[in-house]
Design an enzyme around this catalytic site. Structure first.
Site, PDB file in Angstrom:
ATOM      1  N   LYS A   1       0.840  -1.206   0.000  1.00 24.46           N
ATOM      2  CA  LYS A   1       0.000   0.000   0.000  1.00 24.46           C
ATOM      3  C   LYS A   1       0.871   1.250   0.000  1.00 24.46           C
ATOM      4  CE  LYS A   1      -3.836   2.050   2.692  1.00 24.46           C
ATOM      5  NZ  LYS A   1      -4.732   1.887   3.838  1.00 24.46           N
TER       6      LYS A   1
ATOM      7  N   SER B   1      -9.770   2.436   3.088  1.00 25.28           N
ATOM      8  CA  SER B   1      -8.835   3.149   2.227  1.00 25.28           C
ATOM      9  C   SER B   1      -7.917   2.220   1.438  1.00 25.28           C
ATOM     10  CB  SER B   1      -7.985   4.087   3.082  1.00 25.28           C
ATOM     11  OG  SER B   1      -7.167   3.345   3.966  1.00 25.28           O
TER      12      SER B   1
ATOM     13  N   SER C   1     -10.275   0.032   7.351  1.00 33.25           N
ATOM     14  CA  SER C   1      -9.697   0.150   6.010  1.00 33.25           C
ATOM     15  C   SER C   1      -9.032  -1.107   5.462  1.00 33.25           C
ATOM     16  CB  SER C   1      -8.687   1.298   5.967  1.00 33.25           C
ATOM     17  OG  SER C   1      -9.356   2.528   5.985  1.00 33.25           O
TER      18      SER C   1
END
EC number: 6.3.5.7
Length: 495
Positions: free
Chosen positions: A78, A158, A182
């Protein structure tokens, strides 16, 4: 073996050990899948050179016979994790061009274990969002579609890029972070497994901070066994993170027996929300029946302060964000706005932040600054902290009464279309976190397991919440649920 990118971590690890496949072959298969999937916008910084270099080194290490479980396995990282020499932007314009001179502890541990980094994954800006629509790179897109509808769906947020990439078999697994859901919400939206470990289990060092008392890294994988394998590598004490726990990391995979006889699973009555879709309600009941059939005892429990969780979260998280994001000022790193003649330092701050931060980040920074300001600090921030203590105590009381894990829905709906929850009412978007934020406020481990499809053919997930530091036990309960649910659906390839 064809379609090597479709393997899970455990399958690929075993194939590598047998010599049926090499890490280079696995990596090349993933790199091709990534290049063919630009329509998903999941990978935003591709690193093929680093990937192939690490894959070659992993093959040598496997030949030598001393390779850990993650060695040679291609994964995505990420964009919130700092990666040395590779853009690490947290999906924000304000960090445009930032290439750290250091590696986050979690990504370093994965690299040390021989994992292969394929590139950086899309996300909501500074991890603020539930749909991956606040990214400077543009929206990440789910590989799933509703029936014969061509509308693009959110992969959740997210960690939307991570979810999309794992579900579409662009990588074998990916890192995510979870501040209010998330990891678990996007995992549920795309039909994969995502675990948020106990707060302090994984180091936060080198991960761009959103809300420091809530953020926690975790793996997003194709199944529970893979989550156990990757989580073990990501965990561990780190002297660079004062909130990191000095606890031994067990072999989580060895704890996956599937035997949950005599375990007590709590069903919280407060999670039965008004207007909850019948499909979610049905799946939740079926999940409880599956665990019961596997030998667990199902008990009704009460978590009375649940209704205050979302408001408390949306005071605490923005307050911490406004403090953490104060460092982005255009002085030391990242983007600096063009200044006019006569502009001073105040104008530089104002212009840089106005240009660099997106609307959702600006909104949360302003909310956070407001609740921390003189006159409002006690009314909002201190009150929210007290509520957080009560929420944590609710869980402590339930666990003290002998409950081993808690079963809830992971999300209040299946994935929605991109653009369907517009900026007009941000509260609608915030309601996506209704089942997940309590876990962060209490610092507990939580896992989302895919358990079924809705009537439009989209994945739905169930969440299990565990006792602090007992990720192994939680993973084993999730493993039993996964075996009973038998979820094997994959999105049809359209990209």
């Amino acid at each position: 073996m064809s379609d090597l990118n479709k393997l899970g971590l455990a399958e690929a690890r075993d194939a590598l050990r047998k010599g049926d496949v090499t890490s280079v072959e696995l990596t090349e298969s993933c790199l091709k899948a990534i290049d063919d999937a630009d329509a998903l916008n999941a990978f935003v910084h591709k690193t093929p050179e680093i990937a192939l270099e690490r894959a070659k080194a992993a093959d040598e290490r496997i030949k030598g016979g001393d390779a850990p479980s993650m060695c040679g396995l291609p994964i995505g990282i990420k964009d919130l994790f700092c990666t040395k020499g590779v853009p690490s932007q947290a999906a924000s314009k304000i960090l445009d061009g930032f290439k750290p001179e250091y590696e986050s502890t979690v990504s370093q541990q994965l690299a040390d274990a021989g994992a292969v980094m394929l590139g950086k994954l899309n996300m909501d800006e500074f991890a603020m969002g539930s749909s991956n629509e606040t990214s400077v790179y543009g929206n990440a897109v789910s590989p799933w579609r509703r029936g014969n509808d061509d509308a693009q769906l959110t992969p959740g947020g997210s960690s939307g890029g991570s979810a999309s990439a794992v579900a579409a078999d662009l990588c074998l697994a990916a890192t995510g972070t979870d501040t209010g859901g998330s990891i678990r919400q996007p995992a549920a939206f795309v039909g994969i497994t995502g675990i948020k470990p106990t707060y302090g289990r994984c180091s936060r060092w080198g991960i761009v901070a959103f809300a420091s008392s809530l953020d926690q890294a975790g793996p997003m994988t194709k199944n529970v066994r893979d989550a156990a394998i990757m989580l073990e590598t990501m965990c561990g004490h780190d002297t660079k993170d004062s909130t990191s726990a000095e606890l031994a990391v067990p072999n989580f995979e060895a704890m996956l027996t599937g035997d949950i006889k005599g375990k007590k699973i709590g069903i919280p009555k407060e999670y039965r929300m008004d207007g909850m879709p019948a499909e979610i309600e049905k799946l939740w009941s079926e999940g409880a029946e599956m665990l019961k059939a596997a030998g667990a005892e199902i008990v009704d429990i009460s978590l009375p302060h649940t209704k205050y969780a979302l408001p408390a979260y949306y005071v605490i998280a923005p307050a911490e964000a406004s403090s953490n994001l104060a460092r982005y000022d255009g002085v030391r790193y990242g983007r600096r706005a063009q200044l006019a003649q006569g502009d001073g330092i105040t104008e530089m701050y104002e212009k840089t932040r106005a240009e660099g931060f997106g609307h959702e980040v600006q909104r949360r920074v302003m909310v956070g600054t407001y609740v921390l300001s003189a006159g409002f600090y006690d009314a909002y921030y201190n009150r929210a902290r007290r509520v957080r203590t009560l929420i944590k105590k609710d869980f402590e009381d339930v666990f003290a009464a002998g409950v081993d894990a808690i079963l809830t829905p992971a999300t209040p709906s299946a994935a929605f279309g991109l653009g369907e929850m517009t900026e007009a009412d941000p509260v609608q978007m915030y309601l996506n976190d209704v089942f997940t934020v309590t876990v962060n406020l209490a610092g507990l481990p939580g896992i989302s397991v895919p358990a079924g499809l809705d009537k439009q053919g989209l994945p739905l997930g169930l969440q299990l919440i565990g006792r602090p530091w007992e990720e192994g036990d939680l993973l084993n309960t999730a493993y039993a649920l996964e075996n009973a649910a038998g979820f094997v659906a994959k999105p049809g390839k359209w990209w």
